[in-house]
Write a protein that holds these residues in place. Structure first.
Motif, short mmCIF file in Angstrom:
data_model
loop_
_atom_site.label_atom_id
_atom_site.label_comp_id
_atom_site.label_asym_id
_atom_site.label_seq_id
_atom_site.Cartn_x
_atom_site.Cartn_y
_atom_site.Cartn_z
N VAL A 80 0.86 -1.17 0.00
CA VAL A 80 0.00 0.00 0.00
C VAL A 80 0.90 1.23 0.00
N LYS A 81 0.59 2.19 -0.85
CA LYS A 81 1.36 3.42 -0.92
C LYS A 81 0.55 4.53 -0.24
N LEU A 82 1.18 5.22 0.69
CA LEU A 82 0.54 6.32 1.42
C LEU A 82 1.26 7.62 1.11
N THR A 83 0.51 8.65 0.84
CA THR A 83 1.07 9.99 0.74
C THR A 83 0.46 10.78 1.88
N GLU B 20 9.09 21.75 7.49
CA GLU B 20 10.00 20.76 6.91
C GLU B 20 10.65 19.91 8.00
N GLN B 21 11.05 20.55 9.10
CA GLN B 21 11.67 19.82 10.21
C GLN B 21 10.68 18.84 10.83
N GLU B 22 9.43 19.28 11.00
CA GLU B 22 8.40 18.40 11.55
C GLU B 22 8.18 17.18 10.63
N THR B 23 8.18 17.42 9.33
CA THR B 23 8.00 16.34 8.36
C THR B 23 9.17 15.37 8.40
N ARG B 24 10.39 15.90 8.50
CA ARG B 24 11.57 15.04 8.57
C ARG B 24 11.57 14.19 9.85
N ASN B 25 11.10 14.77 10.95
CA ASN B 25 10.99 14.01 12.20
C ASN B 25 9.99 12.87 12.05
N LEU B 26 8.85 13.16 11.43
CA LEU B 26 7.85 12.12 11.20
C LEU B 26 8.40 11.04 10.28
N LEU B 27 9.11 11.45 9.24
CA LEU B 27 9.72 10.50 8.31
C LEU B 27 10.68 9.56 9.05
N ARG B 28 11.51 10.13 9.91
CA ARG B 28 12.46 9.32 10.67
C ARG B 28 11.72 8.29 11.53
N GLU B 29 10.64 8.72 12.17
CA GLU B 29 9.86 7.81 13.01
C GLU B 29 9.19 6.71 12.17
N ILE B 30 8.68 7.07 11.00
CA ILE B 30 8.04 6.08 10.13
C ILE B 30 9.06 5.06 9.65
N LYS B 31 10.28 5.52 9.35
CA LYS B 31 11.33 4.59 8.90
C LYS B 31 11.69 3.57 9.98
N GLU B 32 11.44 3.90 11.24
CA GLU B 32 11.72 2.97 12.33
C GLU B 32 10.66 1.87 12.41
N GLU C 81 8.23 -0.71 3.80
CA GLU C 81 9.06 -1.06 2.63
C GLU C 81 9.94 0.11 2.25
N SER C 82 9.37 1.32 2.25
CA SER C 82 10.12 2.53 1.95
C SER C 82 9.40 3.73 2.52
N ALA C 83 10.14 4.80 2.75
CA ALA C 83 9.57 6.06 3.22
C ALA C 83 10.52 7.17 2.78
N GLU C 84 9.95 8.25 2.22
CA GLU C 84 10.80 9.32 1.71
C GLU C 84 10.00 10.61 1.59
N LEU C 85 10.73 11.71 1.53
CA LEU C 85 10.11 12.99 1.24
C LEU C 85 9.71 12.98 -0.23
N VAL C 86 8.74 13.79 -0.58
CA VAL C 86 8.28 13.85 -1.97
C VAL C 86 9.06 14.92 -2.70
N ALA C 87 9.78 14.52 -3.73
CA ALA C 87 10.58 15.44 -4.52
C ALA C 87 9.66 16.34 -5.35
N VAL C 88 10.17 17.52 -5.67
CA VAL C 88 9.40 18.47 -6.46
C VAL C 88 9.54 18.11 -7.94
N THR C 89 8.67 17.23 -8.38
CA THR C 89 8.59 16.92 -9.81
C THR C 89 7.25 17.39 -10.32
N GLU C 90 6.27 17.29 -9.45
CA GLU C 90 4.94 17.80 -9.76
C GLU C 90 4.45 18.51 -8.52
#
Length: 125
Positions: A7-10, A24-36, A40-49
């Protein structure tokens, strides 16, 4: 590429009290916690769209991250999000088996309802 059993979550956080750097700092903290968690994978969303109204910092959308998780660990991730983001405004997009569900929540009650809706969505696919 997302597999049929994942399942992919945004997750988009929105806090008008924070500036872009704090968000951005709050998002990075959440990302770090999710990675723990067992994802399968967790990452910030790059600016492509860039969605309408979104901001970007350093090549990433402010307050937006993506995670891919197995069906078996989906409920655990949703439980974590419910505990961690209960009183924050978030948008959650769930993608599985080629179908998408997008929900918005700005309170613990709304987030609980959104999580239940996401679980039902997956069970119906």
């Amino acid at each position: 590429m997302i597999s049929e059993s994942n399942v992919k979550l945004t997750i988009a956080l929105s806090n008008p009290d924070l500036d872009a750097e704090e968000q951005e700092q709050e998002t990075r903290n959440l990302l770090r916690e999710i990675k723990e968690l067992d994802v399968e994978s967790a990452e910030l969303v790059a600016v492509t769209e860039i969605p309408q109204g979104a901001k970007s910092v350093g090549g990433f959308l402010v307050g937006v991250l993506q995670a891919e998780v197995s069906l078996a660990n989906f409920k655990k991730l949703l439980g974590f999000l419910g505990d961690r983001l209960g009183n924050k405004t978030i948008e959650l997009e769930v993608e599985a088996n080629g179908k998408k569900l997008k929900v918005k929540a700005s309170s613990q009650q709304e987030l609980t309802a959104a999580i239940e809706q996401a679980q039902k969505f997956l069970e119906s696919n």
